[in-house]
Scaffold this motif. Sequence first.
Motif, PDB file in Angstrom:
ATOM      1  N   TRP A  17       0.847  -1.199   0.000  1.00 49.69           N
ATOM      2  CA  TRP A  17       0.000   0.000   0.000  1.00 49.69           C
ATOM      3  C   TRP A  17       0.877   1.241   0.000  1.00 49.69           C
ATOM      4  O   TRP A  17       1.817   1.349   0.787  1.00 49.69           O
ATOM      5  N   THR A  18       0.558   2.168  -0.884  1.00 53.19           N
ATOM      6  CA  THR A  18       1.249   3.452  -0.919  1.00 53.19           C
ATOM      7  C   THR A  18       0.486   4.442  -0.049  1.00 53.19           C
ATOM      8  O   THR A  18      -0.670   4.784  -0.345  1.00 53.19           O
ATOM      9  N   ILE A  46       3.938   0.833   2.461  1.00 47.65           N
ATOM     10  CA  ILE A  46       4.148  -0.403   3.198  1.00 47.65           C
ATOM     11  C   ILE A  46       4.613  -1.439   2.184  1.00 47.65           C
ATOM     12  O   ILE A  46       3.873  -1.797   1.260  1.00 47.65           O
ATOM     13  N   ALA A  47       5.841  -1.855   2.325  1.00 42.06           N
ATOM     14  CA  ALA A  47       6.448  -2.737   1.324  1.00 42.06           C
ATOM     15  C   ALA A  47       7.418  -3.696   2.007  1.00 42.06           C
ATOM     16  O   ALA A  47       7.954  -3.408   3.086  1.00 42.06           O
ATOM     17  N   ASN A  60      11.375  -1.097   3.914  1.00 47.61           N
ATOM     18  CA  ASN A  60      11.774   0.274   4.202  1.00 47.61           C
ATOM     19  C   ASN A  60      11.604   0.547   5.689  1.00 47.61           C
ATOM     20  O   ASN A  60      11.019  -0.259   6.425  1.00 47.61           O
ATOM     21  N   LEU A  61      12.100   1.687   6.116  1.00 43.94           N
ATOM     22  CA  LEU A  61      12.055   2.043   7.539  1.00 43.94           C
ATOM     23  C   LEU A  61      10.638   2.233   8.055  1.00 43.94           C
ATOM     24  O   LEU A  61      10.338   1.916   9.207  1.00 43.94           O
ATOM     25  N   PHE A  62       9.763   2.753   7.217  1.00 44.15           N
ATOM     26  CA  PHE A  62       8.381   2.983   7.634  1.00 44.15           C
ATOM     27  C   PHE A  62       7.696   1.664   7.975  1.00 44.15           C
ATOM     28  O   PHE A  62       7.060   1.524   9.026  1.00 44.15           O
TER      29      PHE A  62
END
Length: 491
Positions: free
Chosen positions: A64-65, A72-73, A132-134
């Motif tokens: 989800w972008t 979210i990847a 990724n960090l998020f």
Amino acid sequence: MTPATLILLALVIPTVVAVLLPLFAGRPNVREAVTLIGAVALFAVVLMLLPVVLAGGRPELDVWTVVPGLKIAFSVEPLGMLFALIASGLWIANSVYSIGYMRAEKAHRQTLFYVCFAIALAGTMGVALAGNLFTLFLFYEVLTISTYPLVTHRGTEEARNAGRLYLLMLLGASTILLLPALGWTWVAAETLDFRPGGILGGVVSNTALGLMLGLYVFGTAKAAVMPLHFWLPAAMVAPTPVSALLHAVAVVKAGVFTILKVTVYTFGIETLAEAGTGDWLVYVAGITIVVASAIALRQDNLKRRLAYSTVSQLSYVVLGAALFTPLAIVGAAMHIAAHAVSKITLFFSAGSLHTGTHVDNISEMDGIGGKQPWTMAAFTVGALSMIGVPPTAGFLGKWFILMAAVAIGQWFAVGVIVISTMLNASYFLPIVYRAYRRTGEGRVTLSEAPWPMVLPLVVTAAITVLLFAWPDVPYRLAEMLSQSVAVGPPG
């Protein structure tokens, strides 16, 4: 089955287990079968990803972008693959052990226990496979919140106080320090993706790099770097399977994993080495290693001694990351694997001693080796590994870190490793001596804990030795991780 599908399954399987378990709250055999099937299925899925990563593949899954450039990847790189293998494999052992422990102790709220355990594993998989960090931050917090009910499981005042400290320190550190670090990184690099060589080189000053590194290290309080370590010994009030989850399978490993991953894929070790403003981390890690070992020496309660041992051992990984060399990165990654199997063996053994003999203090362990031979044999293997004695897995990571420190002339780190090894021997070997060489008088004891508790600790002790003899998979993954450090940031 595509790699993207396997990533999705690794996240979905423990989540589905958590949803199904309450349906069988009144049927414990079915409930525990669901847990075991889920654990085995998760490990099988992770194993299917392994050949892809070893062949050089980096499977990805975008979910989800949130806003352009922030999504979210998930992406499977060597370090995440190693962490996922450790967590999913040890979930099987911990599930079998938990069945024996919870039944032998006649524990209450067992369904809630297994549900939170499954959610924690879902969070762990999210951390391990984050692209990724998020995404990592989101699942890092899921892991914190899902393990809070496990820390407070006994429901006593001591457990509630430990739970409050647990949430205060972990959520507080991530909110006050880690989240601002992510924001600063986003503003500076305009991305939170993990990239070989890092994303911060050339975009912030050397001084800023040092400050940002501090925010990440202390914001990741799960790594228990002093002075943000108090939550860990306090959490020992939890049932032993929870202690094993905290120390070996998920929580603290998520902490040191995050620090190591950020060092390699966000900062880049070449960037940090050239800047010279991250050298302070060697001293922070070294002080944590030695001071925690010294405190462990004074603990009579076995689980508390093991807790301070964990605080010390975790900072070997931080020390390896702080040396900023490929060889040290290999050592840090190898120590994550070694510590996982060794420390879970030690905590399993502590729980077996409690259940079989009602012994919790080291001063009460005289002659216990003859009463619980399998448990104490496994404990001895785990202890030797934590000291770093071959042929146990704990030797390998420490050796690589030591050689890396010698190669760059970092004599403080060399001294820390030598001194801490002697301290480790000082607080582990007397336990073994008491168990085998001293005689306990007048003790009424069972011969061993129930077999679902003894079998997992024997298996994990065996793996501790096998990882020394055949370290191929963790070593190849660690070496692949170290090779990625020389790839510069894009542009």
